[in-house]
Design an enzyme around this catalytic site. Sequence first.
Site, PDB file in Angstrom:
ATOM      1  N   LYS A  49       0.852  -1.195   0.000  1.00  0.00           N
ATOM      2  CA  LYS A  49       0.000   0.000   0.000  1.00  0.00           C
ATOM      3  C   LYS A  49       0.889   1.247   0.000  1.00  0.00           C
ATOM      4  CE  LYS A  49      -4.116   1.843   2.140  1.00  0.00           C
ATOM      5  NZ  LYS A  49      -5.311   1.513   2.898  1.00  0.00           N
ATOM      6  N   ARG A  96     -24.720  -0.356   8.126  1.00  0.00           N
ATOM      7  CA  ARG A  96     -24.560  -1.811   8.038  1.00  0.00           C
ATOM      8  C   ARG A  96     -25.184  -2.522   9.247  1.00  0.00           C
ATOM      9  NH1 ARG A  96     -20.451  -3.340   4.252  1.00  0.00           N
ATOM     10  NH2 ARG A  96     -21.374  -2.325   2.446  1.00  0.00           N
ATOM     11  N   GLU A 148     -19.010  -3.915  10.905  1.00  0.00           N
ATOM     12  CA  GLU A 148     -19.842  -3.042  11.738  1.00  0.00           C
ATOM     13  C   GLU A 148     -20.946  -3.811  12.443  1.00  0.00           C
ATOM     14  OE1 GLU A 148     -18.983  -2.501   8.580  1.00  0.00           O
ATOM     15  OE2 GLU A 148     -17.706  -0.732   8.713  1.00  0.00           O
TER      16      GLU A 148
HETATM   17  C1  TPP Z   1     -18.553  -0.700   5.275  1.00  0.00           C
HETATM   18  C2  TPP Z   1     -17.320   0.145   5.384  1.00  0.00           C
HETATM   19  N1  TPP Z   1     -16.700   0.256   6.572  1.00  0.00           N
HETATM   20  C3  TPP Z   1     -15.612   1.044   6.704  1.00  0.00           C
HETATM   21  C4  TPP Z   1     -15.112   1.719   5.627  1.00  0.00           C
HETATM   22  C5  TPP Z   1     -13.944   2.688   5.805  1.00  0.00           C
HETATM   23  N2  TPP Z   1     -12.795   2.239   5.021  1.00  0.00           N
HETATM   24  C6  TPP Z   1     -12.483   2.767   3.832  1.00  0.00           C
HETATM   25  S1  TPP Z   1     -11.176   2.061   3.137  1.00  0.00           S
HETATM   26  C7  TPP Z   1     -10.968   1.045   4.452  1.00  0.00           C
HETATM   27  C8  TPP Z   1      -9.868   0.059   4.457  1.00  0.00           C
HETATM   28  C9  TPP Z   1      -9.984  -0.878   3.300  1.00  0.00           C
HETATM   29  O1  TPP Z   1      -8.974  -1.798   3.363  1.00  0.00           O
HETATM   30  P1  TPP Z   1      -8.737  -2.769   2.153  1.00  0.00           P
HETATM   31  O2  TPP Z   1     -10.025  -3.336   1.697  1.00  0.00           O
HETATM   32  O3  TPP Z   1      -7.696  -3.729   2.570  1.00  0.00           O
HETATM   33  O4  TPP Z   1      -8.214  -1.835   0.999  1.00  0.00           O
HETATM   34  P2  TPP Z   1      -6.869  -0.967   0.939  1.00  0.00           P
HETATM   35  O5  TPP Z   1      -7.203   0.390   1.461  1.00  0.00           O
HETATM   36  O6  TPP Z   1      -5.836  -1.659   1.758  1.00  0.00           O
HETATM   37  O7  TPP Z   1      -6.521  -0.919  -0.495  1.00  0.00           O
HETATM   38  C10 TPP Z   1     -11.929   1.273   5.424  1.00  0.00           C
HETATM   39  C11 TPP Z   1     -12.012   0.571   6.719  1.00  0.00           C
HETATM   40  C12 TPP Z   1     -15.797   1.584   4.409  1.00  0.00           C
HETATM   41  N3  TPP Z   1     -15.408   2.238   3.308  1.00  0.00           N
HETATM   42  N4  TPP Z   1     -16.876   0.792   4.310  1.00  0.00           N
END
Ligand code: TPP
Length: 665
Positions: A293, A408, A380
């Site tokens: 990342k 959610r 969530e």
């Molecule tokens: C339902 C939900 N919960 C929380 C989030 C907040 N959020 C946005 S990106 C993220 C992390 C995502 O991690 P990953 O899927 O591993 O993708 P990366 O950012 O590492 O590419 C979170 C927790 C969200 N977008 N949707």
Amino acid sequence: MKKVLDQIHSPEDLKKLTPDQLEPLAKEIRDFIRDFTSITGGHIGSGLGIVELTLALHYLFDFKEQDHLIMDVGHQCYPHKILTGRRNDMYSIRQRDGISGFPDPEESPYDRVKTGHGGTSITTAIGLAAGINNAGGQNGARVVALIGDGGIQEGIALEALNHGGTLEQLPLTIILNDNEHGIGPTVGALRKYFSKVRSGPIYRTAKENFKRFVKSVEEKSPFVGRLTYDVLERVKSGVQHLLPSVNPGELFEALGYFYYGPIDGHDLPTLLEALSICRGIERPVVLHCITTKGKGYSYKQDRLGYHAGKPSEKITAHLPLEFSCQGGPAYTSIFLDEACKMAREDQRIVALTAAMLEGTGLVRFREEFPNRCFDVGMAEQHAVGMAQGLALAGQKPICAIYSTFMQRSIDQIFQELALINAPVMMCLDRAGVVGPDGATHNGVFDITFCRMFPNMVVMAPRDGSELRAMMRLAIHHPGPTAIRYPRTNTPLLEAEYPATGLELGKAELLEDGNDGCLFAYGAMVYPALDAARLVHEKHGLKLAVVNARFAKPLDEAMITSLLSRHPAFFTLEDHVLAGGFGAGVLEFACAAQLDSRKIEIIAINDNWVDHGQRIEALAMAGLDVPGIIARIERRLLPHLFEKNKDQGASQDSEAIIPQSLQTGN
Ligand SMILES: Cc1ncc(C[n+]2csc(CCOP(=O)(O)OP(=O)(O)O)c2C)c(N)n1
């Protein structure tokens, strides 16, 4: 020297390049992302981590006409947008009238769905793939779901994986983009499993096997059909034979998927090979890619900036404040401070969040109370369900989740909390419009989905002191409570309206008057005070301003009294109109047979509020101070006319009709 990127206006241009031209292009894309995000801010890290993956996907697939790409969350879409004709728009990303920071079908045919919430890519992709099958295969169309090791933890992703594994003959590739991070490092048992896979010797061995066998297939025939499948089976058994103790695909294979990987997600030749093979397989495949990342971004100085950065002053400097005395600490930091204080006083207080330790401020809480803070991952529903269990065990849970993601957990608010009156405090951060993230992230439905359940107490503070007081009220309340607060700073001049005692279901009269009443909720209180002051200066009207504090239970006595003596009664909320705070006031007024015709609800009408800075988004929704004043003027025009007539003022309408209405604004 002319850049390769200058030749790329669509994936068709990309396909004209030779594979070895992709590597320099990846570097140019990274440089470009770093350049524009240094001004615009936005989700930097995720996109930087999948530049090669995005290039390989667009090089091999046709996501405009034939195939479908579904990105989970959608925040990793920057390289995709750059390659699909939006490079020149990137400097406008997340700004008013600019392009969105997430995929948006209204923007481009390459964006199939609008997303922002995580975990949903696999379910949509399974539906698309099943639909393609039902329609006879549609010329070999393929569906690709791209999901992170954070997003795959969501309940809906696991539900979809569970189902998809039973559907054979599905033209579906799930790419697991494993970078060991959500917003912070990922947590949970799945994370442990993935890191075992990443760090084990099998990674290198599998890769070598992969290359060797693919080469042998290449020599014999193209990457299609049964042969490829057979070869993949041999790769798998070859790896198992070499290292019988570890099988990286164990989890997905048990669920019925063909698992491929893990592979180096930055190695373009490997990616092209792997994706070509996956394309040829007529059953659901999981391709596990290991990426870094924020690759190419030195985020050591800026620990969180690599996930999402703030816009530079070039974009925000000219904007007005939301209300005149804005500038105190952020609501989030007040929440954190008070949560820590309360936890020091009471051992039973525990905090939960769902992959948002940083955003909700709970990082510091966890440092101080490591055993009393649960980051449950992107889950969530589980956070709220677990909060119920903690409450049943005699603990006092504070569940901090952004308003939009709390959606959610509506069923858990219903069954696990409200139905048995479980004493859980929900702290809904980022309630109201959020600004640059736009419609997917606006927290504008929570009053409705909290208010509709019996037993709930639903409240919103006007400032930092009141947030502290509400948290204390909530922790002692014997049932579920929801406190909402916005993504903004608290007012600076709280002393002008010093904190008064907080009592369940009691509103607070801040300014009195007789020409109309502004009954404001939470973040709308100070804008309402500004609006009342300006209306007074401009028209001489004296409006009462009330801090409603509670959307449930409402202060019915205060509403009854004010509604009876004011010519107009405005409710104000940064939330949708349907089922919200004003709707609650209206319900009460109708039931109590009060004159509900006097009530005007200032809220978000039945439409989506798009991206921009928060103050711009408020303005789009008519919820900034000028927007509020315009509504007041429109409503009070006849009253103003009467008042001026009584006082013997000129009846020349120009003198009476407010400027904004004269100019048609
Ligand atoms: C339902 C939900 N919960 C929380 C989030 C907040 N959020 C946005 S990106 C993220 C992390 C995502 O991690 P990953 O899927 O591993 O993708 P990366 O950012 O590492 O590419 C979170 C927790 C969200 N977008 N949707």
